[in-house]
Design a protein around this motif. Structure first.
Motif, PDB file in Angstrom:
ATOM      1  N   UNK A   1      36.038 -32.441 -30.566  1.00 19.17           N
ATOM      2  CA  UNK A   1      37.477 -32.228 -30.675  1.00 19.17           C
ATOM      3  C   UNK A   1      37.826 -30.746 -30.661  1.00 19.17           C
ATOM      4  N   UNK A   2      38.877 -30.407 -29.921  1.00 20.63           N
ATOM      5  CA  UNK A   2      39.404 -29.045 -29.918  1.00 20.63           C
ATOM      6  C   UNK A   2      40.740 -29.031 -30.630  1.00 20.63           C
ATOM      7  N   UNK A   3      41.539 -28.005 -30.387  1.00 17.81           N
ATOM      8  CA  UNK A   3      42.848 -27.890 -31.036  1.00 17.81           C
ATOM      9  C   UNK A   3      43.816 -28.966 -30.525  1.00 17.81           C
ATOM     10  N   UNK A   4      43.835 -29.179 -29.221  1.00 15.14           N
ATOM     11  CA  UNK A   4      44.689 -30.242 -28.649  1.00 15.14           C
ATOM     12  C   UNK A   4      43.915 -31.125 -27.672  1.00 15.14           C
ATOM     13  N   UNK A   5      42.783 -30.608 -27.176  1.00 17.60           N
ATOM     14  CA  UNK A   5      42.040 -31.285 -26.116  1.00 17.60           C
ATOM     15  C   UNK A   5      40.621 -31.590 -26.578  1.00 17.60           C
TER      16      UNK A   5
ATOM     17  N   UNK B   1      48.166 -40.625 -21.104  1.00 19.86           N
ATOM     18  CA  UNK B   1      49.295 -40.680 -22.044  1.00 19.86           C
ATOM     19  C   UNK B   1      50.536 -41.315 -21.434  1.00 19.86           C
TER      20      UNK B   1
ATOM     21  N   UNK C   1      47.885 -39.201 -15.929  1.00 21.99           N
ATOM     22  CA  UNK C   1      47.188 -38.386 -16.942  1.00 21.99           C
ATOM     23  C   UNK C   1      48.070 -37.190 -17.291  1.00 21.99           C
TER      24      UNK C   1
ATOM     25  N   UNK D   1      43.203 -43.764 -21.814  1.00 19.23           N
ATOM     26  CA  UNK D   1      43.483 -42.467 -22.444  1.00 19.23           C
ATOM     27  C   UNK D   1      44.701 -41.776 -21.827  1.00 19.23           C
TER      28      UNK D   1
ATOM     29  N   UNK E   1      48.214 -25.671 -28.832  1.00 17.92           N
ATOM     30  CA  UNK E   1      46.814 -25.632 -29.215  1.00 17.92           C
ATOM     31  C   UNK E   1      46.303 -24.213 -29.053  1.00 17.92           C
ATOM     32  N   UNK E   2      45.001 -24.047 -28.958  1.00 18.79           N
ATOM     33  CA  UNK E   2      44.414 -22.710 -28.832  1.00 18.79           C
ATOM     34  C   UNK E   2      44.747 -22.093 -27.469  1.00 18.79           C
TER      35      UNK E   2
ATOM     36  N   UNK F   1      45.879 -24.638 -24.784  1.00 17.13           N
ATOM     37  CA  UNK F   1      46.578 -25.710 -24.074  1.00 17.13           C
ATOM     38  C   UNK F   1      47.631 -26.348 -24.974  1.00 17.13           C
TER      39      UNK F   1
ATOM     40  N   UNK G   1      44.995 -36.948 -29.067  1.00 14.11           N
ATOM     41  CA  UNK G   1      45.803 -38.130 -29.373  1.00 14.11           C
ATOM     42  C   UNK G   1      45.182 -39.397 -28.776  1.00 14.11           C
ATOM     43  N   UNK G   2      44.710 -39.282 -27.546  1.00 12.64           N
ATOM     44  CA  UNK G   2      44.080 -40.436 -26.888  1.00 12.64           C
ATOM     45  C   UNK G   2      42.785 -40.803 -27.608  1.00 12.64           C
TER      46      UNK G   2
ATOM     47  N   UNK H   1      39.656 -23.459 -28.068  1.00 14.67           N
ATOM     48  CA  UNK H   1      38.770 -24.273 -28.902  1.00 14.67           C
ATOM     49  C   UNK H   1      37.795 -25.079 -28.040  1.00 14.67           C
ATOM     50  N   UNK H   2      38.291 -25.675 -26.963  1.00 12.86           N
ATOM     51  CA  UNK H   2      37.416 -26.419 -26.048  1.00 12.86           C
ATOM     52  C   UNK H   2      37.646 -26.016 -24.597  1.00 12.86           C
ATOM     53  N   UNK H   3      38.819 -25.422 -24.325  1.00 14.82           N
ATOM     54  CA  UNK H   3      39.222 -25.130 -22.952  1.00 14.82           C
ATOM     55  C   UNK H   3      39.451 -23.630 -22.768  1.00 14.82           C
TER      56      UNK H   3
ATOM     57  N   UNK I   1      50.643 -29.452 -25.525  1.00 12.24           N
ATOM     58  CA  UNK I   1      51.134 -30.751 -25.087  1.00 12.24           C
ATOM     59  C   UNK I   1      52.634 -30.748 -25.294  1.00 12.24           C
TER      60      UNK I   1
ATOM     61  N   UNK J   1      40.190 -35.074 -22.397  1.00 15.05           N
ATOM     62  CA  UNK J   1      41.405 -35.858 -22.663  1.00 15.05           C
ATOM     63  C   UNK J   1      42.099 -35.327 -23.924  1.00 15.05           C
ATOM     64  N   UNK J   2      43.289 -35.811 -24.216  1.00  9.11           N
ATOM     65  CA  UNK J   2      44.016 -35.337 -25.401  1.00  9.11           C
ATOM     66  C   UNK J   2      43.381 -35.873 -26.688  1.00  9.11           C
TER      67      UNK J   2
END
Lengths: 68, 68, 68, 68, 68, 68
Positions: free
Chosen positions: D18-22, E6, E59, E4, F19-20, F22, D41-42, A20-22, F24, D38-39
């Motif tokens: 925003x991505x899926x997790x990052x 975690x 991080x 940020x 995630x896609x 990555x 969540x952050x 999605x972003x990475x 956590x 960054x996450x």
């Protein structure tokens, strides 16, 4: 451009897995596969795709050593 | 031990350069020289010295890609 | 050379503080001082010294965000 | 809070992707754009959104130097 | 300041080992010893010494996972 | 396997958020929650899931210190 990073390894892109972003980019360096986790934006900007000659760049403070 | 780091490269220590707190360890990986910057304490604990078989361990989020 | 790192900041070396194996290099970027901790070897190889035009290169996964 | 990281740069959030997790967060620092990965969540916890005053925090061991 | 990163772990400085430019700081976190490698400058600026209450900040992209 | 990273913390996986590309992974270490951001591939290869005993591995150069 010369860079302070001590590890600059010549290789060829094997595969680009976009998220999605990475993205995860697999690079063939002398038969070894090096995985790089970078932004999708960087993938697009550098035009990364299988077959492209690239360098994997790694700062020495990011290298650990393991012993069996 | 298996580790999440995607890059685990088999090699042999070429040289250990000790500093006041930080050492630079040069590792021969398939003819490439990989430099790791680690603590003196780790060097001592792992008994790192020229000729020892080791693995260079690098997390994929620490690998960048450069294109000429 | 183009690099995947998203942050490439133009600046000028202000000061190089050499240690036993690791140097701290202060870079003036638009009036901000950026500190880089790199190997002595890289300092020598790049010929870093006060006044030299350089780029500070930072991977986006190494940037955190703080809020007061 | 004071932090050991040598690089704490005042800026303003330009954009949050925003991505899926990052997430990728773009920060305006004196006209430069700094990208932080960054996450999600952050991003939520800090309430990051365009216009918010923030600090980009970077450890000096994560800064490389390039010379043309 | 909220950050940020975690992982923000409350602890107490056990020992500070100063090198030429880089210090190793040992932190007691719930009986675990966490080692941080930071600049001497940061040690001085934060007044780090045995007994001081601090936070270890990490991080999430710098955390790996190992399985025996 | 012994590793140069100074911080190897015993814990148990609490949760895996995929995630896609990555994931956590939340790890319980002595009642603290440590978050690791790693590749989905590593999650699959190591068979990470809630309840599994693991180690969080962190290089000392990736630990910062904050003081209130």
């Amino acid at each position: 451009m010369n860079i302070s990073a001590r590890n600059v390894l010549e290789g060829t892109v094997k595969e680009v897995k976009k998220g999605a972003t990475t993205s995860h980019v697999l690079i063939n360096v002398k038969g070894l596969t090096i995985t790089a986790s970078i932004t999708n934006e960087a993938v697009d900007e550098l035009g990364l795709k299988a077959g492209l000659k690239v360098q994997a760049v790694i700062k020495s403070s990011d290298v650990m050593i393991a012993v069996e």
